[in-house]
Design an enzyme around this catalytic site. Structure first.
Site, mmCIF file in Angstrom:
data_model
loop_
_atom_site.group_PDB
_atom_site.id
_atom_site.type_symbol
_atom_site.label_atom_id
_atom_site.label_comp_id
_atom_site.label_asym_id
_atom_site.label_seq_id
_atom_site.Cartn_x
_atom_site.Cartn_y
_atom_site.Cartn_z
ATOM 1 N N GLU A 35 93.053 -27.050 86.170
ATOM 2 C CA GLU A 35 93.837 -26.971 85.562
ATOM 3 C C GLU A 35 94.292 -25.661 84.159
ATOM 4 O O GLU A 35 95.239 -24.284 84.850
ATOM 5 C CB GLU A 35 95.338 -27.558 85.052
ATOM 6 C CG GLU A 35 95.423 -28.758 86.419
ATOM 7 C CD GLU A 35 97.027 -28.178 86.975
ATOM 8 O OE1 GLU A 35 97.461 -26.648 87.392
ATOM 9 O OE2 GLU A 35 96.742 -28.516 88.788
ATOM 10 N N TYR A 118 103.478 -27.758 82.962
ATOM 11 C CA TYR A 118 103.337 -27.676 83.929
ATOM 12 C C TYR A 118 102.224 -28.210 84.395
ATOM 13 O O TYR A 118 101.876 -29.697 85.210
ATOM 14 C CB TYR A 118 103.094 -26.233 84.709
ATOM 15 C CG TYR A 118 102.018 -26.417 86.064
ATOM 16 C CD1 TYR A 118 102.918 -27.201 86.672
ATOM 17 C CD2 TYR A 118 100.912 -25.831 85.282
ATOM 18 C CE1 TYR A 118 101.575 -26.815 88.301
ATOM 19 C CE2 TYR A 118 99.618 -26.517 86.481
ATOM 20 C CZ TYR A 118 100.563 -26.571 87.949
ATOM 21 O OH TYR A 118 99.281 -26.806 88.903
ATOM 22 N N ASP A 136 104.866 -24.881 89.572
ATOM 23 C CA ASP A 136 103.979 -24.278 89.522
ATOM 24 C C ASP A 136 105.024 -22.747 89.618
ATOM 25 O O ASP A 136 105.716 -23.070 90.361
ATOM 26 C CB ASP A 136 103.067 -24.096 89.836
ATOM 27 C CG ASP A 136 102.683 -23.751 91.194
ATOM 28 O OD1 ASP A 136 103.480 -24.063 91.786
ATOM 29 O OD2 ASP A 136 101.497 -23.015 91.938
#
Length: 288
Positions: A35, A118, A136
């Protein structure tokens, strides 16, 4: 709210890309690293760097024991190198606060360096299978079109989480798949410039399609051109420091031939301010 779950999950099960972080055994640390790397970086560039990173540092504790300079060098040309520093600091925090285990709780994740709404929810959902909305850029575009009837999403806000929560399946397992499916649809079909609406599993439910695909404007921030920018100069300085392989470079010799001397100096000053470089006695080096 329309029921988007059934058609979207069915489409995802048939069309999802085989990406390493989607494998059940990948683990929370792998998901967290992926991520960090995927922020504003294409999947194709991330996968080889991710594999190299996890081979070198398979746990947060392993990375925490390395130097920040090692992290910046390993980050190579992924871009936005502050992410490497943030990931290193997060690894130290995971080692010191959580006994080397990536936390599951969203609030605990948010307390780590470099982790926002997020990423915290992505780790909790995709690594641990918990039920949270994950939003996202791709998800925001799908929601803007399918639910709000807009061609592009507006500025990111907390409202996005509320919208996603409203369409999220109640089942924990289904909600995790739905989160991934919305992101995948935005990446592969409901794209920003050329959406393939004829292939979209949500076509029958899409408010934008029902309205005749109106152009409702695009308020997304535009990224400045890279060529000739301060970002390019920063990248050139970092490349020199990475290739120095732990050694220092003479400050006045770094990018000595750069066409804009003031831009060169701004680049060096900004790297020092961001903690990505250190100036010691006329020498420049990666942080130690």
């Amino acid at each position: 709210m329309p029921d988007l779950a059934a058609p979207l999950i069915a489409w995802y099960r048939e069309n999802a890309r085989d990406l390493p972080w989607r494998h059940p055994q990948f683990g929370a640390w792998g998901v967290l690293v992926s991520e960090f790397m995927l922020q504003q970086t294409p999947v194709g560039r991330v996968i080889p760097r991710l594999e190299e990173w996890l081979a070198r540092w398979p746990t947060p504790t392993a990375l925490a024991g390395a130097s920040p300079a090692d992290a910046v060098r390993q980050w190579a040309n992924l871009g936005y190198p502050r992410r490497a520093l943030w990931l290193h600091r997060a690894a130290v925090e995971i080692r010191d606060r959580h006994h080397g285990v990536v936390p599951r709780d969203v609030e605990a994740l948010l307390a780590l360096t470099g982790i926002g709404d997020y990423t915290a929810r992505a780790v909790a959902v995709f690594a641990y299978g918990d039920r949270h909305p994950v939003v996202d850029t791709n998800t925001r575009r799908v929601l803007a079109r399918a639910i709000d009837g807009r061609s592009q999403p507006g500025a990111a806000s907390r409202r996005d989480l509320a919208t996603m929560s409203a369409v999220l399946p109640t089942g924990t397992a289904e909600s995790a798949v739905f989160n991934a499916a919305a992101m995948e649809l935005g990446a592969l079909v409901c794209t920003a410039r050329s959406p393939a609406c004829e292939r979209c599993p949500l076509a029958a439910h899409c408010a934008w399609r029902a309205a005749g695909f109106p152009d409702t404007g695009d308020a997304r921030p535009r990224q400045a051109r890279y060529e000739g920018s301060d970002r390019q100069a920063r990248g050139a300085v970092l490349k020199i420091l990475r290739e120095a392989d732990g050694h220092e470079a003479a400050l006045d010799g770094v990018l000595a031939g750069w066409p804009d001397a003031r831009q060169r100096d701004r680049a060096i000053d900004s790297l020092i301010a961001d903690g990505l470089a250190e100036a010691i006695d006329g020498m420049l080096r990666l942080p130690r």
